[in-house]
Design a protein around this motif. Structure first.
Motif, PDB file in Angstrom:
ATOM      1  N   LEU A   1       0.832  -0.934   0.363  1.00 52.34           N
ATOM      2  CA  LEU A   1       0.090  -0.237  -0.378  1.00 52.34           C
ATOM      3  C   LEU A   1       1.522   1.214  -0.069  1.00 52.34           C
ATOM      4  O   LEU A   1       1.597   1.469   1.587  1.00 52.34           O
ATOM      5  CB  LEU A   1      -0.940   0.276   1.302  1.00 52.34           C
ATOM      6  N   GLU A   2       0.846   2.000  -1.446  1.00 56.03           N
ATOM      7  CA  GLU A   2       1.820   2.718  -1.437  1.00 56.03           C
ATOM      8  C   GLU A   2       1.189   4.381  -0.753  1.00 56.03           C
ATOM      9  O   GLU A   2       0.210   4.768  -1.545  1.00 56.03           O
ATOM     10  CB  GLU A   2       2.258   3.175  -2.898  1.00 56.03           C
ATOM     11  N   MET A   3       1.129   5.058  -0.287  1.00 51.97           N
ATOM     12  CA  MET A   3       0.692   6.793   0.141  1.00 51.97           C
ATOM     13  C   MET A   3       1.139   7.492   0.282  1.00 51.97           C
ATOM     14  O   MET A   3       2.331   7.837   0.430  1.00 51.97           O
ATOM     15  CB  MET A   3       0.113   5.911   2.119  1.00 51.97           C
ATOM     16  N   ASN A   4       0.784   8.229  -0.707  1.00 51.26           N
ATOM     17  CA  ASN A   4       0.628   9.414  -0.603  1.00 51.26           C
ATOM     18  C   ASN A   4       0.494  10.554  -0.289  1.00 51.26           C
ATOM     19  O   ASN A   4      -0.769  10.435   0.485  1.00 51.26           O
ATOM     20  CB  ASN A   4       1.268   9.890  -1.952  1.00 51.26           C
ATOM     21  N   ASN A   5       0.992  11.906  -0.086  1.00 53.26           N
ATOM     22  CA  ASN A   5       0.214  13.175   0.549  1.00 53.26           C
ATOM     23  C   ASN A   5      -0.868  12.696   1.565  1.00 53.26           C
ATOM     24  O   ASN A   5      -1.642  13.161   1.672  1.00 53.26           O
ATOM     25  CB  ASN A   5      -0.792  13.559  -0.743  1.00 53.26           C
ATOM     26  N   LEU A   6      -0.281  12.329   2.571  1.00 54.48           N
ATOM     27  CA  LEU A   6      -0.356  11.541   3.512  1.00 54.48           C
ATOM     28  C   LEU A   6      -1.483  12.742   4.944  1.00 54.48           C
ATOM     29  O   LEU A   6      -0.884  13.989   4.696  1.00 54.48           O
ATOM     30  CB  LEU A   6       0.176  11.480   4.251  1.00 54.48           C
ATOM     31  N   LYS A   7      -2.708  12.661   5.091  1.00 55.57           N
ATOM     32  CA  LYS A   7      -3.394  13.696   5.503  1.00 55.57           C
ATOM     33  C   LYS A   7      -3.392  13.154   7.017  1.00 55.57           C
ATOM     34  O   LYS A   7      -3.332  11.993   7.680  1.00 55.57           O
ATOM     35  CB  LYS A   7      -4.675  14.105   5.255  1.00 55.57           C
ATOM     36  N   PRO A   8      -3.810  14.417   8.340  1.00 55.77           N
ATOM     37  CA  PRO A   8      -3.556  13.348   9.775  1.00 55.77           C
ATOM     38  C   PRO A   8      -4.824  12.821   9.797  1.00 55.77           C
ATOM     39  O   PRO A   8      -5.193  11.966  10.451  1.00 55.77           O
ATOM     40  CB  PRO A   8      -3.807  14.898  10.203  1.00 55.77           C
ATOM     41  N   GLU A   9      -5.900  12.636   9.173  1.00 55.72           N
ATOM     42  CA  GLU A   9      -7.115  11.852   9.104  1.00 55.72           C
ATOM     43  C   GLU A   9      -6.671  10.040   8.583  1.00 55.72           C
ATOM     44  O   GLU A   9      -7.291   9.329   8.287  1.00 55.72           O
ATOM     45  CB  GLU A   9      -8.216  12.807   8.517  1.00 55.72           C
ATOM     46  N   ASP A  10      -5.501  10.347   7.850  1.00 54.29           N
ATOM     47  CA  ASP A  10      -4.623   8.815   7.520  1.00 54.29           C
ATOM     48  C   ASP A  10      -4.111   8.290   8.930  1.00 54.29           C
ATOM     49  O   ASP A  10      -4.383   6.797   8.371  1.00 54.29           O
ATOM     50  CB  ASP A  10      -3.981   9.343   6.340  1.00 54.29           C
ATOM     51  N   THR A  11      -4.796   8.659   9.806  1.00 53.57           N
ATOM     52  CA  THR A  11      -3.758   8.223  11.036  1.00 53.57           C
ATOM     53  C   THR A  11      -4.988   7.214  11.236  1.00 53.57           C
ATOM     54  O   THR A  11      -5.755   7.422  11.677  1.00 53.57           O
ATOM     55  CB  THR A  11      -3.782   9.453  12.184  1.00 53.57           C
ATOM     56  N   GLY A  12      -4.051   6.112  12.489  1.00 53.88           N
ATOM     57  CA  GLY A  12      -4.910   4.642  12.288  1.00 53.88           C
ATOM     58  C   GLY A  12      -3.869   3.564  12.608  1.00 53.88           C
ATOM     59  O   GLY A  12      -2.695   3.809  12.274  1.00 53.88           O
ATOM     60  N   VAL A  13      -4.392   2.622  12.742  1.00 54.00           N
ATOM     61  CA  VAL A  13      -3.719   1.394  12.627  1.00 54.00           C
ATOM     62  C   VAL A  13      -4.435   0.765  11.085  1.00 54.00           C
ATOM     63  O   VAL A  13      -5.570   1.017  11.224  1.00 54.00           O
ATOM     64  CB  VAL A  13      -4.277   0.682  13.723  1.00 54.00           C
ATOM     65  N   TYR A  14      -2.989  -0.015  10.431  1.00 54.20           N
ATOM     66  CA  TYR A  14      -3.619  -0.036   9.276  1.00 54.20           C
ATOM     67  C   TYR A  14      -3.234  -1.663   9.165  1.00 54.20           C
ATOM     68  O   TYR A  14      -2.769  -2.440   9.211  1.00 54.20           O
ATOM     69  CB  TYR A  14      -2.353   0.460   7.770  1.00 54.20           C
ATOM     70  N   TYR A  15      -4.895  -2.691   8.298  1.00 50.87           N
ATOM     71  CA  TYR A  15      -4.195  -3.747   8.605  1.00 50.87           C
ATOM     72  C   TYR A  15      -4.120  -4.626   6.904  1.00 50.87           C
ATOM     73  O   TYR A  15      -5.495  -4.031   6.192  1.00 50.87           O
ATOM     74  CB  TYR A  15      -6.001  -4.378   9.182  1.00 50.87           C
ATOM     75  N   CYS A  16      -3.957  -5.665   6.538  1.00 50.65           N
ATOM     76  CA  CYS A  16      -3.879  -6.373   5.330  1.00 50.65           C
ATOM     77  C   CYS A  16      -5.111  -7.401   5.350  1.00 50.65           C
ATOM     78  O   CYS A  16      -4.861  -8.161   6.861  1.00 50.65           O
ATOM     79  CB  CYS A  16      -3.133  -6.569   4.415  1.00 50.65           C
ATOM     80  N   ALA A  17      -5.815  -7.433   4.558  1.00 45.06           N
ATOM     81  CA  ALA A  17      -6.497  -8.613   5.122  1.00 45.06           C
ATOM     82  C   ALA A  17      -7.123  -9.214   3.771  1.00 45.06           C
ATOM     83  O   ALA A  17      -6.902  -9.668   2.383  1.00 45.06           O
ATOM     84  CB  ALA A  17      -8.258  -8.101   4.893  1.00 45.06           C
ATOM     85  N   ALA A  18      -6.708 -10.675   3.946  1.00 44.90           N
ATOM     86  CA  ALA A  18      -7.306 -11.635   2.683  1.00 44.90           C
ATOM     87  C   ALA A  18      -8.893 -12.477   2.546  1.00 44.90           C
ATOM     88  O   ALA A  18      -9.132 -12.945   3.528  1.00 44.90           O
ATOM     89  CB  ALA A  18      -6.509 -13.011   2.916  1.00 44.90           C
ATOM     90  N   ASP A  19      -8.998 -12.157   1.901  1.00 41.74           N
ATOM     91  CA  ASP A  19     -10.848 -13.664   1.594  1.00 41.74           C
ATOM     92  C   ASP A  19     -10.441 -14.133  -0.549  1.00 41.74           C
ATOM     93  O   ASP A  19     -10.558 -13.121  -0.963  1.00 41.74           O
ATOM     94  CB  ASP A  19     -11.971 -12.395   1.728  1.00 41.74           C
ATOM     95  N   ARG A  20     -11.710 -14.968  -0.049  1.00 41.94           N
ATOM     96  CA  ARG A  20     -11.958 -15.218  -1.286  1.00 41.94           C
ATOM     97  C   ARG A  20     -12.637 -15.313  -2.072  1.00 41.94           C
ATOM     98  O   ARG A  20     -13.070 -14.756  -3.085  1.00 41.94           O
ATOM     99  CB  ARG A  20     -11.900 -17.002  -1.447  1.00 41.94           C
ATOM    100  N   SER A  21     -14.241 -14.666  -1.405  1.00 36.98           N
ATOM    101  CA  SER A  21     -15.147 -14.175  -2.346  1.00 36.98           C
ATOM    102  C   SER A  21     -14.981 -13.426  -2.632  1.00 36.98           C
ATOM    103  O   SER A  21     -16.271 -13.160  -3.974  1.00 36.98           O
ATOM    104  CB  SER A  21     -16.325 -14.565  -1.308  1.00 36.98           C
TER     105      SER A  21
END
Length: 121
Positions: free
Chosen positions: A81-101
């Protein structure tokens, strides 16, 4: 059992960039839709974007469209996940997730442990 491990979080200034990585083990990446989610303090978890295993397309939430890019390397079993031009509202815990459906749902089956992203004003 599929396992996901995120890395790359940290502290960045307003307008800066970060690159998050998610390494998948246990299964091959191309069997799964791969999503990125985030959760800010006191808020519900929200979807950031998803890389579809079927269409090959990538979908983004309106709040990050044009600033964030998801890419997947099936040979390396890695999603970034490439994140550019970051803003304070982008603050948080980021998770990746996987699903087949489906990409278009919140209840992905497999989740990483999360990585903290903090954007200072």
């Amino acid at each position: 059992q599929l396992q996901l491990m995120e890395s790359g979080g940290g502290l960045v200034q307003y307008g800066g960039s970060l690159r998050l990585s998610c390494v998948v083990s246990g299964y091959t990446l191309d069997d799964y839709h791969m999503g990125w989610f985030r959760q800010a303090p006191g808020k519900e978890r929200e979807g950031v974007g998803c890389s579809s295993r079927t269409s090959g397309m990538t979908h983004y939430s309106d709040s990050v469209k044009g600033r964030f890019t998801i890419s997947r390397d099936n040979a390396k079993n890695t999603v970034t996940l490439e994140m550019n031009n970051l803003k304070p509202e982008d603050t948080g815990v980021y998770y990746c997730a996987a699903d087949r459906s489906s990409c278009f749902q919140k209840n992905f089956r497999f989740w990483g442990q999360g990585t903290q992203v903090t954007v200072s004003a």
